[in-house]
Motif scaffolding. Structure first.
Motif, PDB file in Angstrom:
ATOM      1  N   UNK A 168      37.384  34.181  52.516  1.00 46.34           N
ATOM      2  CA  UNK A 168      38.502  34.888  51.872  1.00 46.34           C
ATOM      3  C   UNK A 168      39.620  33.938  51.475  1.00 46.34           C
ATOM      4  N   UNK A 169      39.348  33.048  50.516  1.00 46.29           N
ATOM      5  CA  UNK A 169      40.434  32.173  50.060  1.00 46.29           C
ATOM      6  C   UNK A 169      41.459  32.966  49.239  1.00 46.29           C
ATOM      7  N   UNK A 170      42.686  32.498  49.242  1.00 45.32           N
ATOM      8  CA  UNK A 170      43.720  33.087  48.380  1.00 45.32           C
ATOM      9  C   UNK A 170      43.430  32.699  46.931  1.00 45.32           C
ATOM     10  N   UNK A 171      42.981  31.455  46.776  1.00 47.08           N
ATOM     11  CA  UNK A 171      42.642  30.938  45.451  1.00 47.08           C
ATOM     12  C   UNK A 171      41.485  29.961  45.615  1.00 47.08           C
ATOM     13  N   UNK A 172      40.562  29.997  44.669  1.00 52.53           N
ATOM     14  CA  UNK A 172      39.502  28.991  44.718  1.00 52.53           C
ATOM     15  C   UNK A 172      39.070  28.630  43.303  1.00 52.53           C
ATOM     16  N   UNK A 173      38.722  27.369  43.110  1.00 52.81           N
ATOM     17  CA  UNK A 173      38.200  26.889  41.830  1.00 52.81           C
ATOM     18  C   UNK A 173      36.787  26.395  42.118  1.00 52.81           C
ATOM     19  N   UNK A 174      35.798  27.140  41.654  1.00 55.11           N
ATOM     20  CA  UNK A 174      34.424  26.788  41.981  1.00 55.11           C
ATOM     21  C   UNK A 174      33.584  26.652  40.715  1.00 55.11           C
ATOM     22  N   UNK A 175      32.439  26.001  40.876  1.00 52.89           N
ATOM     23  CA  UNK A 175      31.476  25.872  39.780  1.00 52.89           C
ATOM     24  C   UNK A 175      30.260  26.716  40.118  1.00 52.89           C
ATOM     25  N   UNK A 176      29.722  27.403  39.102  1.00 54.94           N
ATOM     26  CA  UNK A 176      28.521  28.201  39.333  1.00 54.94           C
ATOM     27  C   UNK A 176      27.484  27.876  38.269  1.00 54.94           C
ATOM     28  N   UNK A 177      26.236  27.778  38.709  1.00 55.64           N
ATOM     29  CA  UNK A 177      25.167  27.507  37.749  1.00 55.64           C
ATOM     30  C   UNK A 177      24.671  28.817  37.162  1.00 55.64           C
ATOM     31  N   UNK A 228      32.902  27.250  35.180  1.00 49.78           N
ATOM     32  CA  UNK A 228      33.984  27.137  36.145  1.00 49.78           C
ATOM     33  C   UNK A 228      34.571  28.513  36.405  1.00 49.78           C
ATOM     34  N   UNK A 229      34.751  28.846  37.682  1.00 49.84           N
ATOM     35  CA  UNK A 229      35.293  30.159  38.034  1.00 49.84           C
ATOM     36  C   UNK A 229      36.560  29.967  38.860  1.00 49.84           C
ATOM     37  N   UNK A 230      37.650  30.576  38.391  1.00 49.84           N
ATOM     38  CA  UNK A 230      38.896  30.593  39.157  1.00 49.84           C
ATOM     39  C   UNK A 230      39.025  31.970  39.787  1.00 49.84           C
ATOM     40  N   UNK A 262      40.505  38.755  41.954  1.00 49.43           N
ATOM     41  CA  UNK A 262      40.304  38.597  40.506  1.00 49.43           C
ATOM     42  C   UNK A 262      39.604  37.307  40.163  1.00 49.43           C
ATOM     43  N   UNK A 263      38.614  37.398  39.282  1.00 52.64           N
ATOM     44  CA  UNK A 263      37.848  36.223  38.878  1.00 52.64           C
ATOM     45  C   UNK A 263      38.032  35.962  37.391  1.00 52.64           C
ATOM     46  N   UNK A 264      38.193  34.689  37.048  1.00 53.16           N
ATOM     47  CA  UNK A 264      38.349  34.319  35.648  1.00 53.16           C
ATOM     48  C   UNK A 264      37.374  33.197  35.313  1.00 53.16           C
ATOM     49  N   UNK A 265      36.846  33.249  34.089  1.00 48.38           N
ATOM     50  CA  UNK A 265      36.000  32.151  33.617  1.00 48.38           C
ATOM     51  C   UNK A 265      36.916  31.074  33.052  1.00 48.38           C
ATOM     52  N   UNK A 266      36.978  29.929  33.717  1.00 46.89           N
ATOM     53  CA  UNK A 266      37.879  28.850  33.291  1.00 46.89           C
ATOM     54  C   UNK A 266      37.083  27.578  33.010  1.00 46.89           C
ATOM     55  N   UNK A 267      35.858  27.774  32.513  1.00 46.83           N
ATOM     56  CA  UNK A 267      34.973  26.644  32.218  1.00 46.83           C
ATOM     57  C   UNK A 267      35.669  25.619  31.323  1.00 46.83           C
ATOM     58  N   UNK A 268      35.522  24.372  31.656  1.00 47.82           N
ATOM     59  CA  UNK A 268      36.087  23.299  30.834  1.00 47.82           C
ATOM     60  C   UNK A 268      37.413  22.788  31.373  1.00 47.82           C
ATOM     61  N   UNK A 283      39.228  24.503  34.734  1.00 45.11           N
ATOM     62  CA  UNK A 283      39.294  24.687  36.190  1.00 45.11           C
ATOM     63  C   UNK A 283      37.911  25.042  36.742  1.00 45.11           C
ATOM     64  N   UNK A 284      37.527  24.409  37.839  1.00 55.65           N
ATOM     65  CA  UNK A 284      36.246  24.707  38.482  1.00 55.65           C
ATOM     66  C   UNK A 284      35.125  23.827  37.988  1.00 55.65           C
TER      67      UNK A 284
END
Lengths: 286, 256
Positions: free
Chosen positions: A69-78, A85-87, A92-98, A100-101
């Motif tokens: 349960x992070x407050x915020x995370x910047x991760x990569x998903x295949x 990149x997913x913020x 709430x999830x956002x696609x931030x490819x390029x 963040x993440x």
């Protein structure tokens, strides 16, 4: 006497007015040096801080890390379309490819929190990010303490930064003027306006000490010396999150500050912070 | 034109930032820069020690703060034939040698360690990466081991030699090692820990014995400890910087 567009242009560029004007010594040499040392520190601290953050690009609230349960995370998903990149902020999830993440390093899509153009050094290199960060943290803190001492001893804080009753009464009108991008000229330009005073006070006596103290709270040795820090900030991971918020508040201040410096007469403001001299129009009609 | 100027300024700003950035990345590869930046560590260490001294305790927590799953990091299983044999045997023949600048070299089995007075502490583990985990550790205070071995007066550092090989397969073995100065090594919470949360230390956390140095970051807390060596300095050991990660550029002083 210039009229119309030419005059407006000179003013926007911050060139000295064609009409009657004189130079006013706006900033003391101490304030000018302190300002630029601080500006350099902020740039190095922000970028090396993002490098450190990238070693574990997630924030938590509390004493320890609740990895689920992070407050915020910047991760990569295949995905089928490649790495994205997913913020995630709370639920709430956002696609931030390029950006963040997941972003490109030498043309190759790579899993990393912040992109390489924002971090110091550019490549993933936690050890070096820490070296830069702690060196400039010392400089930032010493510079800040010297400025505090100067501002207190010479009355700079009380005389130039603390809003007067009159300032506060004018606040609504000043906000309206700011929105219309109308800035004081002539004698009025010699003083900071209320919004400036409040912004500078907030940064110097709010954000500054807060970011230093939350930084120290992340040090296990400092926690043994001053366990009160953990109580104040609600734990080491909360302190890390507050530290991150402070860093981006500084960045937000920096952006607004630079925009306002440009809009309210770029070179005149910049020259005042470099040489001390600020051109004041002498005619009353402004 | 004002707009042009603004665009010019923003481009110039971005360009300057790019130059600064690439400049700093290349500066990071120069020895005099890294040496200068590393020297800041001395200032940090002295300043922190000024406030923390030798006895201030790391905060201890309550049972309800213990993480359900304690995150393991670094080596998760040394997996060498020798280590595997010890693990299969429940580490009954595992011995920790204490030597170097001591008057009475020791060789301690895990059972013998357990025979000494122990300390149990619920503490926060802080990884250099930024995360924290809380767990309950039980072990023998290192200062009791050092007292039993009678440290010679010229000893200044305690070096921990470990069983996990950090080199890639086929390369010359590079075993994990770490070091503490005597101030941190004799701190009351510095343990040779053999239990996590009331259970024998799991392999992923450094079985059978790992170091706990609660005022330091995680990479200081060597796992799979095999040999403890008292030295005057560590310049002659491996990369010469006092630890596996230190040899990769990390600070020797890991209190921050």
């Amino acid at each position: 006497m210039e009229i119309g567009p030419a005059k407006i242009l000179r003013r926007a560029l911050g060139l000295r007015p064609a009409g009657p004007h004189y130079f006013f010594r706006r900033h003391t040499v101490f304030v000018r040096i302190s300002h630029w040392v601080n500006a350099g520190c902020l740039l190095f601290l922000l970028m090396s801080g993002l490098q450190i953050f990238n070693a574990h690009p997630a924030l938590y609230w509390g004493k320890s890390s609740d990895f689920d349960h992070p407050v915020l995370s910047l991760t990569a998903q295949d995905t089928d379309q490649g790495m994205i990149g997913v913020t995630q902020i709370g639920p709430w999830r956002f696609d931030t490819t390029g950006v963040l993440g997941a972003s490109d390093v030498d043309g190759i899509r790579t899993a990393r929190g912040f992109p390489d153009w924002a971090t110091l050094p550019g490549p993933q290199w936690l050890a070096m990010g820490r070296l830069w960060h702690f060196a400039f943290a010392w400089l930032f803190a010493i510079n800040g303490l010297l400025f505090w001492a100067y501002a207190a001893a010479l009355g700079h804080a009380r005389r130039d930064l603390l809003p007067t009753k009159g300032d506060l009464a004018q606040l609504p009108r000043q906000i309206a003027n700011h929105i219309k991008l109308k800035f004081p000229r002539g004698e009025g330009a010699k003083r900071y306006n209320t919004l400036q005073k409040l912004a500078y006070l907030f940064v110097i006596f709010g954000l500054g000490p807060l970011i230093v103290l939350t930084g120290l709270t992340m040090s296990p040795t400092m926690d043994s010396a001053f366990p009160q820090l953990l109580w104040i900030f609600g734990g080491r991971q909360s302190a890390r999150t507050i530290h991150f918020i402070c860093a981006f508040s500084f960045l937000g201040f920096l952006v607004v500050h630079i925009v306002m410096v440009i809009l309210s007469g770029g070179w005149n403001n910049l020259r005042a912070m470099i040489t001390g001299s600020y051109a004041i129009e002498d005619n009353k009609d402004g | 034109m004002a707009e042009n100027r603004r665009r010019f300024l923003s481009r110039a700003g971005a360009g300057a930032a790019a130059v600064l950035l690439s400049g700093c990345t290349s500066l990071s590869q120069r020895k005099w820069v890294t040496d200068l930046l590393s020297d800041v560590e001395i200032l940090t260490r002295h300043a922190q020690r000024l406030f923390a001294g030798s006895q201030t305790l790391a905060p201890e927590f309550s049972k309800k703060d213990i993480a359900p799953v304690f995150r393991a990091n670094g080596t998760l299983d040394p997996a060498t034939p020798d280590y595997n044999a010890h693990a299969a045997n429940g580490f009954r023949d595992w011995r920790i040698e204490v030597g170097g600048l001591v008057e009475r070299p020791l060789s301690l089995s895990v059972a013998e360690l357990r025979g000494f007075p122990s300390r149990t502490q619920i503490t926060r583990h802080d990884c250099v990466e930024g995360w924290s985990c809380i767990g309950e550790w039980t072990g023998m205070p290192l200062r009791l081991v050092l007292a039993a071995a009678k440290v010679k007066p010229d000893a200044r550092y305690v070096v921990f030699h470990c069983a996990d090989n950090m080199a890639v397969a086929g390369d010359t073995p590079q075993f994990y090692y770490e070091s503490l100065d005597l101030l941190e090594a004799t701190h009351p919470q510095t343990l040779l820990a053999y239990e996590l949360n009331g259970q024998a230390l799991p392999i992923e956390h450094g079985a059978p014995v790992r170091l706990r140095a609660e005022r330091q970051l995680g990479y200081k807390m060597a796992k799979y400890v095999r040999r403890i060596e008292l030295v005057e300095g560590f310049a002659h050991i491996n990369g010469g910087r006092g630890g596996y990660w230190e040899d990769q550029g990390y600070n020797w002083y890991a209190g921050i």
